[in-house]
Design an enzyme around this catalytic site. Structure first.
Site, PDB file in Angstrom:
ATOM      1  N   TRP A 155       1.066  -1.229   0.206  1.00 18.32           N
ATOM      2  CA  TRP A 155       0.268  -0.219  -0.112  1.00 18.32           C
ATOM      3  C   TRP A 155       1.080   1.366   0.156  1.00 18.32           C
ATOM      4  O   TRP A 155       0.594   2.079   0.482  1.00 18.32           O
ATOM      5  CB  TRP A 155      -1.350   0.146   1.337  1.00 18.32           C
ATOM      6  N   HIS A 177      -7.040   2.421   1.570  1.00 17.73           N
ATOM      7  CA  HIS A 177      -8.065   2.026   1.139  1.00 17.73           C
ATOM      8  C   HIS A 177      -9.265   2.346   2.199  1.00 17.73           C
ATOM      9  O   HIS A 177      -8.523   3.348   3.392  1.00 17.73           O
ATOM     10  CB  HIS A 177      -7.486   0.483   1.955  1.00 17.73           C
ATOM     11  N   ARG A 203      -3.206   4.999  -4.047  1.00 19.18           N
ATOM     12  CA  ARG A 203      -1.931   5.160  -3.989  1.00 19.18           C
ATOM     13  C   ARG A 203      -0.829   5.260  -5.043  1.00 19.18           C
ATOM     14  O   ARG A 203      -1.464   5.855  -6.214  1.00 19.18           O
ATOM     15  CB  ARG A 203      -1.954   2.626  -4.444  1.00 19.18           C
ATOM     16  N   GLN A 217     -13.292   1.868  -3.409  1.00 21.80           N
ATOM     17  CA  GLN A 217     -12.707   1.561  -2.342  1.00 21.80           C
ATOM     18  C   GLN A 217     -14.819   0.905  -1.937  1.00 21.80           C
ATOM     19  O   GLN A 217     -14.761   2.416  -1.736  1.00 21.80           O
ATOM     20  CB  GLN A 217     -12.669   0.634  -1.693  1.00 21.80           C
ATOM     21  N   VAL A 260      -6.600  -8.980   9.551  1.00 22.39           N
ATOM     22  CA  VAL A 260      -7.359 -10.313   9.670  1.00 22.39           C
ATOM     23  C   VAL A 260      -7.106 -12.002   9.765  1.00 22.39           C
ATOM     24  O   VAL A 260      -6.059 -11.730   9.596  1.00 22.39           O
ATOM     25  CB  VAL A 260      -8.773 -10.039   8.498  1.00 22.39           C
ATOM     26  N   ALA A 314     -15.080  -8.049   8.073  1.00 21.67           N
ATOM     27  CA  ALA A 314     -15.074  -7.023   7.164  1.00 21.67           C
ATOM     28  C   ALA A 314     -14.435  -7.685   5.574  1.00 21.67           C
ATOM     29  O   ALA A 314     -13.880  -8.864   6.023  1.00 21.67           O
ATOM     30  CB  ALA A 314     -13.863  -6.209   7.262  1.00 21.67           C
TER      31      ALA A 314
HETATM   32  N1  DAH Z   1      -7.591  -3.019   2.629  1.00 19.98           N
HETATM   33  C1  DAH Z   1      -7.882  -3.983   1.547  1.00 19.98           C
HETATM   34  C2  DAH Z   1      -6.806  -3.464   0.435  1.00 19.98           C
HETATM   35  O1  DAH Z   1      -6.987  -2.063   0.050  1.00 19.98           O
HETATM   36  C3  DAH Z   1      -8.936  -4.964   1.323  1.00 19.98           C
HETATM   37  C4  DAH Z   1      -9.291  -5.657   2.903  1.00 19.98           C
HETATM   38  C5  DAH Z   1      -8.973  -7.167   2.653  1.00 19.98           C
HETATM   39  C6  DAH Z   1     -10.602  -4.862   3.540  1.00 19.98           C
HETATM   40  C7  DAH Z   1      -9.313  -7.652   4.519  1.00 19.98           C
HETATM   41  C8  DAH Z   1     -10.732  -6.010   4.087  1.00 19.98           C
HETATM   42  C9  DAH Z   1     -10.388  -7.048   4.893  1.00 19.98           C
HETATM   43  O2  DAH Z   1     -12.293  -5.340   4.628  1.00 19.98           O
HETATM   44  O3  DAH Z   1     -10.867  -7.541   5.461  1.00 19.98           O
HETATM   45  O4  DAH Z   1      -6.227  -4.109  -0.015  1.00 19.98           O
END
Ligand code: DAH
Length: 346
Positions: A155, A177, A203, A217, A260, A314
């Protein structure tokens, strides 16, 4: 052969007289003189004729060719004169016709996001805001991504130069994100939590047909007693079926995200090749549509939620990716291009 030639002549003279537009005449001309037209086909049969026959057929053939060409030319002239005549009487009213009025409409991505939000709304999810410029803490640290953690490479983003400002924190960045909404969702809400955040992210990317520096997103957060991977599987399927139709197959595959545990990638069976593998899915047969997982206990704790009592799931969906698949859009950069030719397709 002589008979055939006379027959063609008769048939085509009739067609030429009946033609009422220049386009019809063009078609007749091609039917006669074009590649594989009547003339072409006839002349190919000459090799089967004897010398004597050729002496008769040859001149007849040339004469009829000329006659037909002439007839087409004459008819063309007549039609043209008719057109000029009809134009003489034509009037043109420029009043009320000055500039074609353009009516705007919703951007395809906004429309897609509204549709998405409605689906989750029906399930009791409510939209919240999260800032596009955020602290390093909310975007990374609280999500279990400390400074110098290798996951930060995924990121890479743009940092703000805060040297001339008196701010409580100097570490400000463009959010990478919508997961920066997670800590807000956990802190600000009474349990159980059913929240979503849709919006822009940024990004530092190598741009190509699938990667944009500025993109959208869609984050979903669900926390309650006994929330499990079964809920994640069910809701993923429910959502993707609502968007792509009940045919879509959904799979969860293990994937690492620091915030997570366990983490998964949510894939939809490629709707273009139905799993066989094609250009769109890069030969894999599946398209990754979201990252998701059970919210990490550290994240729940940081949000003041007791992980021994509650659990949460999530997702982070990529609406542009999904809209590209749904509408057959070939390049993600078109969404921000402001290209009217593209926008008017919707
Ligand atoms: N934030 C992650 C991304 O931008 C995507 C994501 C992954 C969001 C797992 C979530 C999650 O809420 O539980 O690549």
């Amino acid at each position: 052969m002589e008979e055939k030639i006379s027959q063609i002549k008769k048939e085509y003279l009739h067609k030429i007289q009946k033609a009422s537009t220049l386009e019809q005449l063009d078609e007749i001309f091609i039917g006669l003189f074009g590649k594989n037209g009547e003339v072409d086909q006839l002349s190919r049969q000459f090799s089967t004729l004897s010398k004597d026959e050729l002496k008769i057929v040859g001149p007849l053939f040339n004469q009829i060719k000329q006659e037909l060409e002439q007839a087409i030319g004459n008819r063309r002239q007549v039609i043209k004169e008719e057109i000029y005549k009809s134009l003489e009487n034509e009037t043109f009213d420029i009043k009320g016709n000055e500039i074609k009025k353009r009516t705007g409409h919703m951007h395809p991505l906004t429309a897609f996001e509204e549709e998405t939000a409605k689906i989750f709304n029906k399930l009791g999810f409510v939209q919240i805001d999260a800032p596009l410029i955020d602290t390093d803490y909310n975007n990374f640290e609280v999500l279990n991504i400390p400074e110098n953690h290798p996951a930060r490479d995924l990121w890479d983003t743009l940092y703000l130069d805060t040297t001339n400002y008196q701010l409580p924190t100097t570490k400000l960045l463009l959010r990478t994100h919508t997961s920066n909404s997670q800590i807000r969702a956990l802190k600000s809400s009474k349990l159980p939590i059913r929240l979503m955040n849709i919006g822009r992210c940024f990004r530092y990317e190598n741009l190509d047909a699938r990667h944009e520096h500025t993109f959208e997103q869609f984050e979903i957060v669900y926390v309650d007693h006994g929330v499990s991977m079964a809920n994640l599987q069910y809701l993923s399927e429910y959502f993707l079926k609502a968007i792509f139709g009940s045919d879509i197959k959904v799979r969860l595959k293990p994937k690492y995200y620091p915030f997570v545990e366990p983490g998964v990638g949510v894939d939809g069976l490629c709707i273009f090749c139905k799993g066989k593998g094609c250009k769109v899915c890069g030969g894999i047969g599946w398209l990754e549509l979201a990252g998701a997982g059970m919210i990490h206990p550290n994240v729940l704790k940081a949000g003041g939620v007791d992980p021994n009592e509650y659990s949460g799931i999530a997702w982070g969906f990529g609406p542009a990716r999904m809209a590209m698949i749904k509408y057959g859009i070939e390049d993600i950069r078109l969404f921000n291009s402001g290209d009217l030719k593209f926008l008017e397709r919707f």
